[in-house]
Structure formats: C-alpha cells, structure tokens
Design a protein around this motif. Structure first.
Motif, mmCIF file in Angstrom:
data_model
loop_
_atom_site.group_PDB
_atom_site.id
_atom_site.type_symbol
_atom_site.label_atom_id
_atom_site.label_comp_id
_atom_site.label_asym_id
_atom_site.label_seq_id
_atom_site.Cartn_x
_atom_site.Cartn_y
_atom_site.Cartn_z
ATOM 1 N N ASP A 99 0.866 -1.186 0.000
ATOM 2 C CA ASP A 99 0.000 0.000 0.000
ATOM 3 C C ASP A 99 0.898 1.229 0.000
ATOM 4 O O ASP A 99 1.640 1.458 0.958
ATOM 5 N N GLU A 100 0.835 2.014 -1.069
ATOM 6 C CA GLU A 100 1.616 3.240 -1.203
ATOM 7 C C GLU A 100 3.109 2.989 -0.984
ATOM 8 O O GLU A 100 3.748 3.639 -0.168
ATOM 9 N N GLN A 101 3.639 2.026 -1.692
ATOM 10 C CA GLN A 101 5.062 1.674 -1.663
ATOM 11 C C GLN A 101 5.534 1.159 -0.300
ATOM 12 O O GLN A 101 6.727 1.167 -0.021
ATOM 13 N N LYS A 102 4.620 0.734 0.546
ATOM 14 C CA LYS A 102 4.969 0.162 1.844
ATOM 15 C C LYS A 102 4.318 -1.206 1.969
ATOM 16 O O LYS A 102 3.194 -1.406 1.517
ATOM 17 N N ILE A 103 5.020 -2.115 2.604
ATOM 18 C CA ILE A 103 4.468 -3.444 2.823
ATOM 19 C C ILE A 103 3.636 -3.420 4.095
ATOM 20 O O ILE A 103 4.112 -3.058 5.164
ATOM 21 N N LYS A 104 2.378 -3.810 3.948
ATOM 22 C CA LYS A 104 1.446 -3.858 5.078
ATOM 23 C C LYS A 104 1.123 -5.316 5.367
ATOM 24 O O LYS A 104 1.253 -6.187 4.509
ATOM 25 N N LYS A 105 0.676 -5.570 6.585
ATOM 26 C CA LYS A 105 0.419 -6.932 7.013
ATOM 27 C C LYS A 105 -0.923 -6.990 7.744
ATOM 28 O O LYS A 105 -1.212 -6.133 8.578
ATOM 29 N N MET A 144 -14.400 4.420 -8.892
ATOM 30 C CA MET A 144 -13.261 5.254 -8.498
ATOM 31 C C MET A 144 -12.093 4.356 -8.153
ATOM 32 O O MET A 144 -12.235 3.413 -7.388
ATOM 33 N N GLU A 145 -10.943 4.689 -8.679
ATOM 34 C CA GLU A 145 -9.753 3.898 -8.413
ATOM 35 C C GLU A 145 -9.112 4.321 -7.097
ATOM 36 O O GLU A 145 -9.318 5.430 -6.636
ATOM 37 N N GLY A 146 -8.335 3.423 -6.514
ATOM 38 C CA GLY A 146 -7.580 3.754 -5.325
ATOM 39 C C GLY A 146 -8.063 3.059 -4.062
ATOM 40 O O GLY A 146 -7.407 3.142 -3.032
ATOM 41 N N PHE A 147 -9.195 2.373 -4.117
ATOM 42 C CA PHE A 147 -9.701 1.707 -2.926
ATOM 43 C C PHE A 147 -9.292 0.241 -2.869
ATOM 44 O O PHE A 147 -9.168 -0.324 -1.793
ATOM 45 N N ILE A 148 -9.075 -0.388 -4.008
ATOM 46 C CA ILE A 148 -8.707 -1.792 -4.042
ATOM 47 C C ILE A 148 -7.179 -1.868 -4.110
ATOM 48 O O ILE A 148 -6.561 -1.367 -5.039
ATOM 49 N N LEU A 149 -6.569 -2.503 -3.109
ATOM 50 C CA LEU A 149 -5.116 -2.541 -3.018
ATOM 51 C C LEU A 149 -4.515 -3.753 -3.709
ATOM 52 O O LEU A 149 -3.519 -3.655 -4.402
ATOM 53 N N TRP A 150 -5.101 -4.904 -3.488
ATOM 54 C CA TRP A 150 -4.510 -6.094 -4.071
ATOM 55 C C TRP A 150 -5.602 -6.981 -4.616
ATOM 56 O O TRP A 150 -6.577 -7.286 -3.941
#
Length: 177
Positions: A99-105, A144-150
């Motif tokens: 998410d936004e160039q960061k790895i989230k868990k 709208m784009e930007g809500f679905i991350l993976w």
C-alpha cells in the motif's frame, strides 16, 4: 462619497470599486463641461465587466460542484466497503501486501487466506484494511480507483530479462516465509 444613484447601485452590486466610481464621476463632469457623451462606452464597459464576472462565477460553481461530487462518490464507496466487508477474518496467518510503496500486514485465518490466493477476495483500503468479494471490488474500481489494493485476478505485468537464468522457475504468489 457617491454622487448619483447609478454609481451607488454599481458599487453595491460589486461591479465597480471606489476608484472606478471616482473615475466615472470625473468623466461625467468632464463630459458636462466639454459636451461629450461617453455613456454608451461606460455601459459597454459595465456589461463587459458583468459578463466576465458571470463567467468567472460559472467556472467557480462548476469546480465546486465537481469537488462535491467527488466527495460524495468517495463517501458512498467507503460506505459500500463498510457494509459489505468480510467479517471474522482474524487468524494467525500473516498476509502481506503493498500500500503506497509500503508493505502492510494483516492477520487472517486459513479459509480467508485460501480465498485471497484463489482470487475470490481482494484487499480494500479502509480505516483498517478489509476484505471484499471480487465482484463488489470490480464495481468499486469502476466507480473510483484507489480503494482496491490487491487483486489476485490482475495480470502480472512484470517483464523478465532474456538472460535471466531463473526465468524458467515460477515463483508462487502464496509463498510463505
């Protein structure tokens, strides 16, 4: 001070300022002394100023309306996400995504993990990250784009180097470390 009613009305309407009112007064006095009549040019200037102000107001209103529609759409999408999120997903398995160039868990259970790997669930951006069904995620992404991350169903667009010695070996997406 304003000397006639027309100037007072123009000042009140915001079409002219005090400097312009003084200029108009001086021109009127000059016209009376010289006998010239520039009222037609003054009226044309006033109409031109009024038209430009109306055009500017229309542009500002259109911009405000566009921003309002964007905020409304964003709020509607967030409400859809909160209403249709998958409940009871907590577990011991750590699932990582970007998410936004960061790895989230997030920690999920085995059933949810299998659904994510299969592509029937997707990770969506909300205050806490939530899981949604793929069909709903596609509708949200269309609006709208930007809500679905993976999304597992997205194609892998990475190109491989021709000289890469490991190009023949596929790396599984569900690799656990």
């Amino acid at each position: 001070m304003v000397k006639n009613a027309l100037q007072a009305q123009l000042l009140k309407a915001g079409l002219v300022d005090s400097k312009k009112a003084k200029k108009i007064t001086k021109q009127a006095q000059h016209e009376q002394r010289t006998g010239q009549d520039h009222k037609a040019s003054l009226i044309a200037d006033i109409e031109k100023t009024q038209q430009s102000k109306q055009q500017k107001d229309l542009e500002l209103n259109a911009e405000k309306q566009k921003q309002l529609e964007q905020r409304t759409l964003k709020a509607n999408i967030q409400q859809m996400i909160q209403q249709h999120k998958i409940e009871k997903t907590e577990g011991e398995i750590a699932y990582q995504f970007i998410d936004e160039q960061k790895i989230k868990k997030i920690y999920i259970n085995q059933q949810v993990y299998n659904a994510l790997v299969a592509g029937s669930l997707v990770v969506a951006k909300a205050t806490p990250y939530v899981l949604l069904a793929t069909a709903l995620a596609e509708r949200i992404e269309q609006k709208m784009e930007g809500f679905i991350l993976w999304n597992k169903s997205e194609e892998n667009t990475q190109t491989t180097d021709e000289n890469d010695p490991y190009a023949a070996y596929a790396i599984p997406d569900d690799l656990m470390w």
